[in-house]
Design a protein around this motif. Sequence first.
Motif, short mmCIF file in Angstrom:
data_model
loop_
_atom_site.label_atom_id
_atom_site.label_comp_id
_atom_site.label_asym_id
_atom_site.label_seq_id
_atom_site.Cartn_x
_atom_site.Cartn_y
_atom_site.Cartn_z
N ARG A 166 30.68 51.93 54.14
CA ARG A 166 29.68 50.94 54.56
C ARG A 166 28.26 51.44 54.39
O ARG A 166 27.32 50.65 54.40
N LYS A 172 27.41 49.10 48.99
CA LYS A 172 26.05 48.79 49.41
C LYS A 172 25.43 47.72 48.52
O LYS A 172 24.63 46.90 48.98
N GLN A 173 25.83 47.71 47.24
CA GLN A 173 25.26 46.76 46.29
C GLN A 173 26.03 45.45 46.22
O GLN A 173 25.45 44.42 45.87
N LEU A 175 28.04 43.99 48.80
CA LEU A 175 28.30 43.25 50.03
C LEU A 175 27.44 41.99 50.16
O LEU A 175 27.95 40.93 50.54
N LEU A 176 26.14 42.11 49.86
CA LEU A 176 25.26 40.94 50.05
C LEU A 176 25.68 39.76 49.17
O LEU A 176 25.86 38.64 49.69
N PRO A 177 25.87 39.95 47.85
CA PRO A 177 26.30 38.78 47.05
C PRO A 177 27.65 38.22 47.49
O PRO A 177 27.86 37.01 47.47
N TRP A 179 28.81 38.28 50.62
CA TRP A 179 28.54 37.54 51.85
C TRP A 179 27.98 36.16 51.56
O TRP A 179 28.25 35.18 52.26
N LEU A 180 27.19 36.08 50.48
CA LEU A 180 26.56 34.81 50.11
C LEU A 180 27.49 33.90 49.31
O LEU A 180 27.09 32.82 48.89
N LEU A 244 36.14 39.20 53.93
CA LEU A 244 34.87 38.60 54.34
C LEU A 244 35.00 37.11 54.65
O LEU A 244 34.09 36.52 55.26
N ARG A 246 35.09 34.79 52.27
CA ARG A 246 34.15 34.17 51.34
C ARG A 246 34.87 33.87 50.01
O ARG A 246 35.79 34.57 49.62
N VAL A 300 33.80 46.59 56.48
CA VAL A 300 33.01 45.42 56.90
C VAL A 300 33.15 45.15 58.40
O VAL A 300 32.59 44.18 58.91
#
Length: 302
Positions: A166, A172-173, A175-177, A179-180, A244, A246, A300
Motif C-alpha cells: 500500500r 501506488k500508481q 490504485l487511483l484510476p 478507484w475511479l 475494490l 469497481r 486496500v
Amino acid sequence: MRVLVGGGSGFVGRELTRLLRDKGHEVTVISRRPGPGRITWVDLESRGLPPCEGAVNLAGENLLNPLRWWNESYKNDLFSSRVDTTKSLARSIAAAPSPPRSWVLVSGVACYKPSLTVEYTEDSEWTPFDLLSNLVSEWEASALLPEDAAKATKQVVIRPGAVLGRDGGAMKQVLLPFWLGLGGTLGSGRQPFPWIHVTDLAGIIVHALENPEDAPSPSPQVLNGVAPALNTNREFTKALGRVLGRPTVIPIPAFLINALLGSERALVLTQGQKVLPKKTQEAGFEYKYLDLVSALAEIVGS
C-alpha cells in the motif's frame, strides 16, 4: 544481528527495516542523506563496512518513475544507481576485517525472457537479450565477491516480480484510476504477471539473513522473489476490481503504454514471465500471501 541495508529508506527497504527491528535486529541504513541510524554511501567508501552480520542492497532508481522521460540519462541512472552501489557494498564486504555472514542482493525477474508458455525456476539458464536483462546481468555480476571473501560470506540473489504494497511500488500508481473505475487490462492482458506482496519479499530477505546454513560458495544462492501463483495481467486486473468493487472495462492498448513509457520500459507491463519460487520454497520460506485476492485485500484494507 546487525544488518546493513542499502536503499533502506525506499518502499521495500522500509518494510524490511520494520520487520528486522520487530524481530530484534539492529538496522543501519545506507542512504544519500545522513541521519539517525544511517550512514551515507560516501561514508561507506571512505570508512569501510561498519560491523555487521548481514548486508542487503535494495538501492536503485525507480524503473517506472512517472516523472521521468525514457531517455539516455534515465537509462544511465537506472544502471549506475544499481551497479555502482552494489559494487561499493561488495568491495566493502571483501575488505572488511570481520565480514558479514550473509550478503543479499535484490535484483529482478527481467533476466527471464518473456513468454506465454515457458516456466522459469532458479535453475533456468538465461543470457541477456535486451536492455533490462543486461541491467540484471551487470547488476548481479557487480555483487560477486572475490573467491577469498566468498569463503566467509554467503552470497544470495533474490529476483522479485512486481512488488505489491500500500505504501509504494506498482500499487501506488494504479490504485487511483482503479478507484475511479478507470482500471483495465494492459495490452492483451494475457501476459504473465509475476508478483509478490512486499511483506513476503521482506520475509524472504530476512529468511536468507537468519538462515545462512548453506556453506559460502563462489556462486550465489538464487531465490525467485515471487508468489507461487501463476497469474496474468488480466487476472490481476479483475482481482483488484473485485476487491475494490469497481469495474475494470477500460483496457489500455500496448501502443499507448509504449508511447507514454518508451518501448523498452513498457515491456515490463506489456510482457511478462511465468516465474516459480522453487528454491525459495525448498529453503523453507512460508508465504503469508499465496493468492492475489488475499494480497490485494490486505493492501486496500478490505
